[in-house]
Design an enzyme around this catalytic site. Structure first.
Site, short mmCIF file in Angstrom:
data_model
loop_
_atom_site.label_atom_id
_atom_site.label_comp_id
_atom_site.label_asym_id
_atom_site.label_seq_id
_atom_site.Cartn_x
_atom_site.Cartn_y
_atom_site.Cartn_z
N GLY A 265 2.67 11.28 11.41
CA GLY A 265 1.39 11.84 11.66
C GLY A 265 0.57 10.75 12.37
O GLY A 265 0.92 10.10 13.15
N HIS A 266 -0.92 10.85 12.10
CA HIS A 266 -1.85 10.08 12.73
C HIS A 266 -1.69 8.63 12.58
O HIS A 266 -1.98 7.87 13.54
CB HIS A 266 -3.17 10.64 12.15
CG HIS A 266 -4.61 9.86 12.88
ND1 HIS A 266 -4.79 10.35 14.08
CD2 HIS A 266 -5.57 9.35 12.38
CE1 HIS A 266 -6.00 9.76 14.68
NE2 HIS A 266 -6.26 9.11 13.35
N PHE A 267 -1.33 8.00 11.59
CA PHE A 267 -1.16 6.52 11.27
C PHE A 267 0.25 6.42 11.26
O PHE A 267 0.86 5.99 10.14
CB PHE A 267 -2.02 6.12 10.04
CG PHE A 267 -3.45 6.12 10.04
CD1 PHE A 267 -4.10 5.14 10.88
CD2 PHE A 267 -4.15 7.16 9.35
CE1 PHE A 267 -5.63 5.07 10.92
CE2 PHE A 267 -5.51 7.00 9.42
CZ PHE A 267 -6.17 6.04 10.22
#
Length: 289
Positions: A265-267
């Site tokens: 995901g995002h991180f």
């Protein structure tokens, strides 16, 4: 070589700026620019993975992490101002040319540096750091742009959810196949810093300034076409903020860009640290060669 990470604070433009630093100052520099809602803490494990070969600097932006957090009356919060402080810090440290790693908010700061002074950027690593509208996931961004277009109490209530514990945790675990690899220290630290009195006003001001980043995209894309700057995208393909189309879009203007879509995901550093570190080291070695 010693890869010890040093935690420093210095004053630039009258503001205390915290940064993490490791590696030989005579080696090529890599600047790591964090996203929302975090700080240089997101790079705590990446820094020693690069510091045997590179001089690594990871600052906390103003209003984030351990850097100063003046009130919105005392500081003109916006991405131009965040960039100005970052440039002043690099000048204070004597860093003229550098490769840059960007994620989320770090991207528009780096894009401003690149379009203002293109000679300073030797290479770009982007990890879910957008430069094209292709990457905006509509379900996430519709609410924010409704607020920037018409900042009323009703639209503000919606974007304030982005500051809630549930949404901060969501940014870290959403799209991660094995969520147990993500330390809860990440979102707990971010939340503690977001909950400081007055920080909500800082974040809302930056939200309202976000359209200036999109307005910069045509100039930025021209910079890509003219410079053909080496670019590596290591992108969490399951990110529901900046989707994988944002990574693929770089190929329009930088056909030699290296694109890796990762099952996270995002991180992405929280779950794919070793893979991302390997891609970065290989990419930077090829750029230098």
């Amino acid at each position: 070589m010693n890869t010890t990470v040093h935690h420093r604070t210095t004053t630039v433009d009258g503001l205390d700026v915290f940064y993490r630093e490791a590696g030989d100052p005579q080696a090529p520099t890599v600047v790591l620019l964090h996203g929302f809602p975090t700080s240089s803490h997101m790079f705590r494990n990446l820094i020693p993975g690069l510091a045997d070969t590179y001089h690594v600097i990871a600052p906390d932006m103003i209003g984030f992490g351990y850097s100063a957090m003046p009130t919105t009356d005392a500081f003109d919060y916006g991405f131009d101002a965040l960039t100005d402080v970052t440039v002043a810090l690099l000048g204070h440290l004597g860093v003229e040319r550098f490769a840059v790693y960007v994620q989320d908010y770090g991207a528009p700061v780096a894009w401003r540096i690149a379009t203002r002074t293109p000679h300073r950027i030797t290479a770009i690593i982007t990890q879910n750091g957008n430069a094209y509208t292709d990457g905006f996931v509509k379900t996430f961004w519709d609410g924010l742009f409704a607020y920037t277009d018409d900042p009323t109490p009703e639209t503000e209530a919606s974007v304030r959810q982005a500051l809630s514990p549930e949404m901060i945790r969501w940014q870290y675990v959403n799209g991660v196949v094995d969520q147990s690899v993500v330390s809860p220290d990440t979102w707990a630290l971010d939340q503690a810093l977001l909950d400081r009195p007055g920080n909500d006003a800082v974040q809302l001001t930056l939200f309202r300034d976000y359209p200036t980043n999109v307005a910069l995209y045509p100039r930025l894309q021209q910079y890509f076409r003219e410079s053909q700057v080496p670019l590596l995208a290591v992108w969490g393909a399951n990110d529901e903020i900046f989707g994988p189309d944002g990574a693929r879009a770089f190929l329009r203007d930088l056909p030699d860009a290296e694109i890796h879509l990762l099952d996270t995901g995002h991180f992405a550093l929280e779950s794919h640290l070793e893979e991302i570190t390997g891609h970065i080291r290989g990419f930077l070695a090829r750029v230098a060669a």
